[in-house]
Design a protein around this motif. Structure first.
Motif, PDB file in Angstrom:
ATOM      1  N   LEU A   1       0.779  -1.178  -0.022  1.00  0.00           N
ATOM      2  CA  LEU A   1      -0.005  -0.057  -0.019  1.00  0.00           C
ATOM      3  C   LEU A   1       0.809   1.188   0.235  1.00  0.00           C
ATOM      4  CD1 LEU A   1      -2.640  -1.145   2.751  1.00  0.00           C
ATOM      5  CD2 LEU A   1      -2.860  -1.336   0.138  1.00  0.00           C
ATOM      6  N   PRO A   2       0.307   2.472  -0.347  1.00  0.00           N
ATOM      7  CA  PRO A   2       0.927   3.792  -0.273  1.00  0.00           C
ATOM      8  C   PRO A   2       1.129   4.089   1.031  1.00  0.00           C
ATOM      9  CG  PRO A   2      -1.204   4.150  -1.055  1.00  0.00           C
ATOM     10  CD  PRO A   2      -0.999   2.483  -0.912  1.00  0.00           C
ATOM     11  N   GLY A   3       1.612   5.360   1.207  1.00  0.00           N
ATOM     12  CA  GLY A   3       1.567   5.836   2.698  1.00  0.00           C
ATOM     13  C   GLY A   3       2.989   6.040   3.133  1.00  0.00           C
ATOM     14  N   PRO A   4       3.304   6.458   4.422  1.00  0.00           N
ATOM     15  CA  PRO A   4       4.563   6.559   5.094  1.00  0.00           C
ATOM     16  C   PRO A   4       5.027   5.132   5.304  1.00  0.00           C
ATOM     17  CG  PRO A   4       2.564   7.353   6.481  1.00  0.00           C
ATOM     18  CD  PRO A   4       2.292   7.062   5.118  1.00  0.00           C
ATOM     19  N   ARG A   5       6.384   4.769   5.136  1.00  0.00           N
ATOM     20  CA  ARG A   5       6.900   3.471   5.471  1.00  0.00           C
ATOM     21  C   ARG A   5       8.270   3.648   6.095  1.00  0.00           C
ATOM     22  NH1 ARG A   5       6.464  -1.048   1.147  1.00  0.00           N
ATOM     23  NH2 ARG A   5       4.443   0.135   0.860  1.00  0.00           N
ATOM     24  N   ALA A   6       9.222   4.271   4.970  1.00  0.00           N
ATOM     25  CA  ALA A   6      10.805   4.082   5.458  1.00  0.00           C
ATOM     26  C   ALA A   6      10.812   5.024   6.667  1.00  0.00           C
ATOM     27  CB  ALA A   6      11.339   4.803   4.422  1.00  0.00           C
TER      28      ALA A   6
ATOM     29  N   VAL B   1      -3.372  14.010   6.840  1.00  0.00           N
ATOM     30  CA  VAL B   1      -3.154  12.617   7.106  1.00  0.00           C
ATOM     31  C   VAL B   1      -3.859  11.548   6.341  1.00  0.00           C
ATOM     32  CG1 VAL B   1      -3.367  11.014   8.870  1.00  0.00           C
ATOM     33  CG2 VAL B   1      -2.696  13.059   9.405  1.00  0.00           C
ATOM     34  N   VAL B   2      -4.891  11.887   5.650  1.00  0.00           N
ATOM     35  CA  VAL B   2      -5.810  11.120   5.084  1.00  0.00           C
ATOM     36  C   VAL B   2      -4.817  10.889   3.443  1.00  0.00           C
ATOM     37  CG1 VAL B   2      -7.676  10.532   3.651  1.00  0.00           C
ATOM     38  CG2 VAL B   2      -8.009  10.910   5.973  1.00  0.00           C
ATOM     39  N   SER B   3      -4.890  12.249   3.192  1.00  0.00           N
ATOM     40  CA  SER B   3      -3.779  12.349   1.921  1.00  0.00           C
ATOM     41  C   SER B   3      -2.448  11.831   1.923  1.00  0.00           C
ATOM     42  CB  SER B   3      -3.701  13.772   1.558  1.00  0.00           C
ATOM     43  OG  SER B   3      -4.878  14.351   1.198  1.00  0.00           O
ATOM     44  N   MET B   4      -1.848  11.699   3.176  1.00  0.00           N
ATOM     45  CA  MET B   4      -0.579  11.162   3.419  1.00  0.00           C
ATOM     46  C   MET B   4      -0.558   9.535   3.376  1.00  0.00           C
ATOM     47  SD  MET B   4       1.204  14.016   6.248  1.00  0.00           S
ATOM     48  CE  MET B   4       2.283  15.097   5.365  1.00  0.00           C
ATOM     49  N   SER B   5      -1.512   9.035   3.912  1.00  0.00           N
ATOM     50  CA  SER B   5      -2.124   7.724   3.929  1.00  0.00           C
ATOM     51  C   SER B   5      -2.055   7.075   2.506  1.00  0.00           C
ATOM     52  CB  SER B   5      -3.046   7.322   5.015  1.00  0.00           C
ATOM     53  OG  SER B   5      -2.733   7.669   6.201  1.00  0.00           O
ATOM     54  N   LEU B   6      -2.775   8.001   1.626  1.00  0.00           N
ATOM     55  CA  LEU B   6      -2.949   7.361   0.278  1.00  0.00           C
ATOM     56  C   LEU B   6      -1.783   7.806  -0.572  1.00  0.00           C
ATOM     57  CD1 LEU B   6      -6.456   8.871   0.049  1.00  0.00           C
ATOM     58  CD2 LEU B   6      -5.875   6.320  -0.080  1.00  0.00           C
ATOM     59  N   GLY B   7      -0.735   8.493   0.039  1.00  0.00           N
ATOM     60  CA  GLY B   7       0.506   8.668  -0.754  1.00  0.00           C
ATOM     61  C   GLY B   7       0.315   9.913  -1.737  1.00  0.00           C
ATOM     62  N   ASP B   8      -0.666  10.715  -1.628  1.00  0.00           N
ATOM     63  CA  ASP B   8      -0.855  11.704  -2.660  1.00  0.00           C
ATOM     64  C   ASP B   8      -0.706  13.210  -2.129  1.00  0.00           C
ATOM     65  OD1 ASP B   8      -3.371  12.019  -1.316  1.00  0.00           O
ATOM     66  OD2 ASP B   8      -4.477  11.352  -2.985  1.00  0.00           O
ATOM     67  N   PHE B   9      -0.335  13.324  -0.878  1.00  0.00           N
ATOM     68  CA  PHE B   9      -0.150  14.667  -0.390  1.00  0.00           C
ATOM     69  C   PHE B   9       0.857  15.607  -1.172  1.00  0.00           C
ATOM     70  CE2 PHE B   9       1.457  17.994   2.745  1.00  0.00           C
ATOM     71  CZ  PHE B   9       0.320  18.427   3.026  1.00  0.00           C
TER      72      PHE B   9
END
Length: 401
Positions: free
Chosen positions: A92-97, A294-302
């Motif tokens: 899934l997209p979003g923060p990981r590293a 935060v929702v946009s970041m979780s989707l990776g599109d912010f």
């Protein structure tokens, strides 16, 4: 979208669910309580025991329910390992590293020392601590200043270790950090592509130095020059850490301390917006909606807005107070949110009538209000007026409770 929660008092869950619904996305609350108070705010609810089950069990349960996640929203620090595991499993997209480092206060301290970003002494072995005064706190469980204590000498440290044993918390991963005198402050900011963009700075001139709880009036922007400089220094420090960890699509709430002689150090870093009234102040001062972000970041599109206000600009001056119950029992609040909002300068308020205080080892806030003014003097005068109108009592806890 999966929305992770661990405590029933987490108000952010419902606000995130509202943002998801506005985007046409279904929210699935994943929490450990069958009667979680946020379950009706979400479209679905999956009960899961974070302490005794594993990722394979969570995936299997999602599969049985026919739930196919598109992203994970998580604003609870202890669930960071779950967040990274689920995001990795489903691709899934979003923060990981870098999130695994942020999940541990000890690992953050180690990385900052390696990078030359901090001179704070610290240890994860309480028996080996030889620097005082020190702050002792859980390394991974971060909520409401739970089990956070300052110890001024070896005897106080030994007493704290005995308390941990009495509470059955000897297995909790702890860290001791050098206590830095000075003024505590916080910075909220956006991380995109390894760069940290601060959007809110807050001074805490009345911070509780005994229990290390947030107390009294908090002020945006910081009013003292050495605190304002501390905000600049800490923001640059966090920027270097973000670049090293490769952080991306992440909101950070950072707490620091600044001394009049110019030393600035990190106190804590949390991968989420500040709690309580922070989101209200962020929207009021910057126009940024933390939950939508935060929702946009979780989707990776912010993407970072082209124009962002300077978190240290002179106006507007905004302050807020979190009122804490200081004895066990149930809080009966007769003052209403509408009563508070009718007072001069008050832009928002939150009252939790019936709040139950079951432990004094954490913060117990039952009333909050945000107030604005044209000067610090006016802000303090308006705050005093609000506090003088409050009507509440704490009914003693019954023996069976």
């Amino acid at each position: 979208m999966l929305v992770f929660s661990k405590w029933p008092s987490v108000r952010n869950v419902g606000l995130v669910a509202d943002r998801l619904r506005a985007r046409g996305l279904r929210s699935v609350l994943v929490s450990c309580l069958p009667d979680d108070r946020n379950r009706d705010r979400c479209d679905d609810h999956l009960v899961f025991d974070w302490d005794s089950e594993d990722v394979a069990a969570l995936v299997a349960r999602l599969d049985r329910r026919g739930i196919e996640p598109v992203a994970v929203v998580n604003m609870v620090e202890p669930l960071i390992p779950w967040q990274t595991a689920v995001v990795t499993h489903y691709g899934l997209p979003g923060p990981r590293a870098g999130l695994d480092v942020l999940a541990s206060k000890y690992l953050v301290r180690e990385r900052m020392r390696t990078l030359g970003l901090s001179a704070v002494r610290f240890s994860d072995d309480l028996a080996a601590v030889d620097f005082f005064p020190a702050i002792v706190k859980p390394s991974r469980e971060s909520a409401a200043s739970w089990l956070v204590y300052r110890v001024n000498d070896p005897e106080a440290l030994l007493a704290h270790r005995r308390l941990l044993a009495e509470l059955g918390e000897t297995g909790t991963e702890m860290i001791a950090e050098e206590y830095l005198p000075g003024i505590e402050f916080s910075v909220d900011g956006l991380v995109v592509g390894g760069r940290f963009h601060p959007v809110l700075a807050v001074e805490k001139p009345e911070h509780d130095e005994i229990r290390h709880h947030d107390a009294g009036l908090r002020i945006h922007p910081p009013q003292q020059d050495h605190v304002r400089e501390g905000v600049r220094v800490l923001s640059a420090t966090i920027g270097a850490l973000c670049a090293d960890l490769g952080l991306d699509q992440l909101w950070l709430h950072v707490e620091g301390r600044a001394t009049p002689d110019g030393r600035t150090e990190l106190v804590e870093i949390n991968p989420r917006p500040g709690g309580g009234m922070y989101p209200t102040v962020i929207r009021e001062s910057s126009g940024i909606d933390p939950f939508e972000t935060v929702v946009s970041m979780s989707l990776g599109d912010f993407t970072v807005p082209a124009e962002r206000p300077d978190p240290l600009r002179a106006l507007p001056i905004i302050g807020w107070v979190d009122l804490e119950a200081e004895e066990l029992g149930t809080v009966d609040v007769r003052t209403t949110e509408d009563d508070l909002r009718a007072l001069a300068g008050v832009i928002d308020a939150e009252v939790v009538d019936g709040y139950r205080v079951t432990s004094l080892e954490k913060e117990n806030y039952f009333l909050r209000f945000v107030i604005t003014a044209d000067s610090e003097a006016q802000l303090r005068a308006r705050t005093a007026t609000v506090l003088s109108t409050l009507d509440f009592r704490i009914a003693p806890r019954r023996p069976e409770e």
